[in-house]
Design a protein around this motif. Structure first.
Motif, mmCIF file in Angstrom:
data_model
loop_
_atom_site.group_PDB
_atom_site.id
_atom_site.type_symbol
_atom_site.label_atom_id
_atom_site.label_comp_id
_atom_site.label_asym_id
_atom_site.label_seq_id
_atom_site.Cartn_x
_atom_site.Cartn_y
_atom_site.Cartn_z
ATOM 1 N N TYR A 98 58.992 1.771 17.317
ATOM 2 C CA TYR A 98 58.836 3.139 16.805
ATOM 3 C C TYR A 98 57.517 3.299 16.056
ATOM 4 O O TYR A 98 56.827 4.309 16.174
ATOM 5 N N VAL A 99 57.156 2.275 15.301
ATOM 6 C CA VAL A 99 55.908 2.300 14.545
ATOM 7 C C VAL A 99 54.709 2.219 15.491
ATOM 8 O O VAL A 99 53.702 2.907 15.296
ATOM 9 N N ILE A 100 54.812 1.406 16.529
ATOM 10 C CA ILE A 100 53.733 1.316 17.519
ATOM 11 C C ILE A 100 53.529 2.674 18.171
ATOM 12 O O ILE A 100 52.385 3.131 18.341
ATOM 13 N N MET A 101 54.615 3.353 18.520
ATOM 14 C CA MET A 101 54.497 4.679 19.135
ATOM 15 C C MET A 101 53.774 5.645 18.216
ATOM 16 O O MET A 101 52.931 6.430 18.662
ATOM 17 N N GLU A 102 54.059 5.577 16.936
ATOM 18 C CA GLU A 102 53.385 6.449 15.964
ATOM 19 C C GLU A 102 51.895 6.130 15.893
ATOM 20 O O GLU A 102 51.052 7.023 15.851
ATOM 21 N N ALA A 103 51.552 4.843 15.888
ATOM 22 C CA ALA A 103 50.135 4.439 15.850
ATOM 23 C C ALA A 103 49.413 4.876 17.122
ATOM 24 O O ALA A 103 48.258 5.334 17.066
ATOM 25 N N VAL A 104 50.068 4.773 18.262
ATOM 26 C CA VAL A 104 49.459 5.197 19.527
ATOM 27 C C VAL A 104 49.231 6.713 19.515
ATOM 28 O O VAL A 104 48.163 7.190 19.906
ATOM 29 N N LYS A 105 50.221 7.470 19.038
ATOM 30 C CA LYS A 105 50.055 8.935 18.943
ATOM 31 C C LYS A 105 48.866 9.290 18.054
ATOM 32 O O LYS A 105 48.095 10.188 18.355
ATOM 33 N N LEU A 143 45.256 7.342 39.354
ATOM 34 C CA LEU A 143 43.856 7.233 39.790
ATOM 35 C C LEU A 143 43.399 8.499 40.502
ATOM 36 O O LEU A 143 42.267 8.974 40.280
ATOM 37 N N GLU A 144 44.246 9.068 41.346
ATOM 38 C CA GLU A 144 43.897 10.314 42.040
ATOM 39 C C GLU A 144 43.711 11.460 41.053
ATOM 40 O O GLU A 144 42.746 12.221 41.146
ATOM 41 N N GLU A 145 44.635 11.583 40.124
ATOM 42 C CA GLU A 145 44.563 12.674 39.146
ATOM 43 C C GLU A 145 43.353 12.551 38.226
ATOM 44 O O GLU A 145 42.702 13.545 37.918
ATOM 45 N N ARG A 146 43.042 11.354 37.779
ATOM 46 C CA ARG A 146 41.885 11.201 36.884
ATOM 47 C C ARG A 146 40.580 11.405 37.631
ATOM 48 O O ARG A 146 39.558 11.728 37.030
ATOM 49 N N GLU A 147 40.588 11.181 38.956
ATOM 50 C CA GLU A 147 39.398 11.432 39.783
ATOM 51 C C GLU A 147 39.151 12.932 39.888
ATOM 52 O O GLU A 147 38.000 13.385 39.851
ATOM 53 N N ILE A 148 40.209 13.705 40.013
ATOM 54 C CA ILE A 148 40.095 15.169 40.081
ATOM 55 C C ILE A 148 39.532 15.692 38.766
ATOM 56 O O ILE A 148 38.588 16.464 38.737
ATOM 57 N N LYS A 149 40.137 15.238 37.676
ATOM 58 C CA LYS A 149 39.704 15.650 36.328
ATOM 59 C C LYS A 149 40.237 14.635 35.323
ATOM 60 O O LYS A 149 41.425 14.307 35.353
ATOM 61 N N PRO A 150 39.373 14.118 34.441
ATOM 62 C CA PRO A 150 39.862 13.158 33.432
ATOM 63 C C PRO A 150 40.993 13.766 32.592
ATOM 64 O O PRO A 150 40.994 14.970 32.313
ATOM 65 N N PHE A 151 41.926 12.923 32.212
ATOM 66 C CA PHE A 151 43.029 13.378 31.371
ATOM 67 C C PHE A 151 42.495 13.722 29.983
ATOM 68 O O PHE A 151 41.556 13.108 29.491
ATOM 69 N N GLU A 152 43.133 14.702 29.352
ATOM 70 C CA GLU A 152 42.687 15.151 28.028
ATOM 71 C C GLU A 152 43.626 14.739 26.903
ATOM 72 O O GLU A 152 43.208 14.653 25.749
ATOM 73 N N SER A 153 44.900 14.514 27.222
ATOM 74 C CA SER A 153 45.891 14.167 26.197
ATOM 75 C C SER A 153 47.104 13.541 26.873
ATOM 76 O O SER A 153 47.226 13.564 28.100
ATOM 77 N N PHE A 154 48.013 13.017 26.068
ATOM 78 C CA PHE A 154 49.254 12.485 26.623
ATOM 79 C C PHE A 154 50.058 13.603 27.285
ATOM 80 O O PHE A 154 50.705 13.395 28.304
ATOM 81 N N GLU A 155 50.011 14.784 26.690
ATOM 82 C CA GLU A 155 50.715 15.931 27.259
ATOM 83 C C GLU A 155 50.154 16.266 28.643
ATOM 84 O O GLU A 155 50.906 16.527 29.585
ATOM 85 N N ASP A 156 48.826 16.230 28.770
ATOM 86 C CA ASP A 156 48.164 16.491 30.050
ATOM 87 C C ASP A 156 48.572 15.435 31.083
ATOM 88 O O ASP A 156 48.877 15.757 32.232
ATOM 89 N N ILE A 157 48.611 14.173 30.663
ATOM 90 C CA ILE A 157 49.022 13.090 31.563
ATOM 91 C C ILE A 157 50.439 13.326 32.051
ATOM 92 O O ILE A 157 50.721 13.271 33.246
ATOM 93 N N GLU A 158 51.340 13.631 31.107
ATOM 94 C CA GLU A 158 52.741 13.825 31.464
ATOM 95 C C GLU A 158 52.919 15.019 32.402
ATOM 96 O O GLU A 158 53.706 14.966 33.355
ATOM 97 N N LYS A 159 52.165 16.075 32.163
ATOM 98 C CA LYS A 159 52.255 17.270 33.002
ATOM 99 C C LYS A 159 51.786 16.984 34.431
ATOM 100 O O LYS A 159 52.380 17.452 35.393
#
Length: 193
Positions: A98-105, A143-159
């Motif tokens: 749980y603490v690691i997740m907080e540090a990653v966020k 890899l395909e998605e980041r080639e189209i456009k780099p990810f901007e956030s975890f929310e963007d990645i998840e979407k």
């Protein structure tokens, strides 16, 4: 003549409390009135497991983010030593993910950049595949998605890939802290006595 450049040492400024023992470790052979309050912690940037001596008349809560950098500290007197995973109390081990997740966020940009820039390790293994739950199919989607456009956030990645990589990153960091790995992505492995 080349000048030797020394690497700038990076120190932790903040740590998360994994466990707080107001009377020290129960197995210590020191009279209880002479024991110092101890907290086991997790460094926010370097992911170092550590033992912190807490100032008298102070207490800390589980998962609390405390200042451990240079200068005046509110709650932490000093860092007494680094720890291995095996040194953690059962409570600290439970709290760790749980603490690691907080540090990653809190360091989202660093990890999103990692997802955007990581490369293959060998011709058969990509760095992304070291993250729990990331197989070849998901790796190619990332890899395909980041080639189209780099990810901007975890929310963007998840979407865009329909997976929560924050959890995968946190689980990988925990795994690197628990046991020796062939490849280290996030924890700087160092020999400790």
């Amino acid at each position: 003549m080349k000048k030797h450049r020394s690497k700038k040492r990076v120190f932790e400024n903040y740590a998360y409390v994994l466990d707080f023992l107001p009377y020290g470790y129960p197995e210590e052979n020191i009279p209880i009135h002479q024991r110092k309050p101890v907290a086991q912690g997790f460094g926010e940037k370097q992911f170092v497991l550590m033992e912190m001596i807490i100032k008298k008349d102070q207490s800390v809560d589980l998962a609390e983010r405390v200042y451990i950098g240079r200068g005046k500290r509110d709650k932490v007197e000093y860092i007494s030593r680094t720890l291995k995973y095996e040194d953690l109390t059962p409570t600290a081990k439970t709290e760790l993910l749980y603490v690691i997740m907080e540090a990653v966020k809190r360091n989202e940009k660093r990890f999103v950049d990692f997802i955007n820039k990581c490369q293959p390790i060998t011709t058969r293994l990509h760095t992304l595949q070291l993250l729990p739950g990331v197989g070849k199919t998901l790796m190619w989607k990332i890899l395909e998605e980041r080639e189209i456009k780099p990810f901007e956030s975890f929310e963007d990645i998840e979407k865009r890939i329909h997976r929560n990589l924050l959890n995968a990153i946190a689980k990988r960091i925990e795994k690197e802290l628990k046991e020796p790995q062939r490849y280290y992505l996030f924890v700087k492995w160092r020999e400790r006595k």
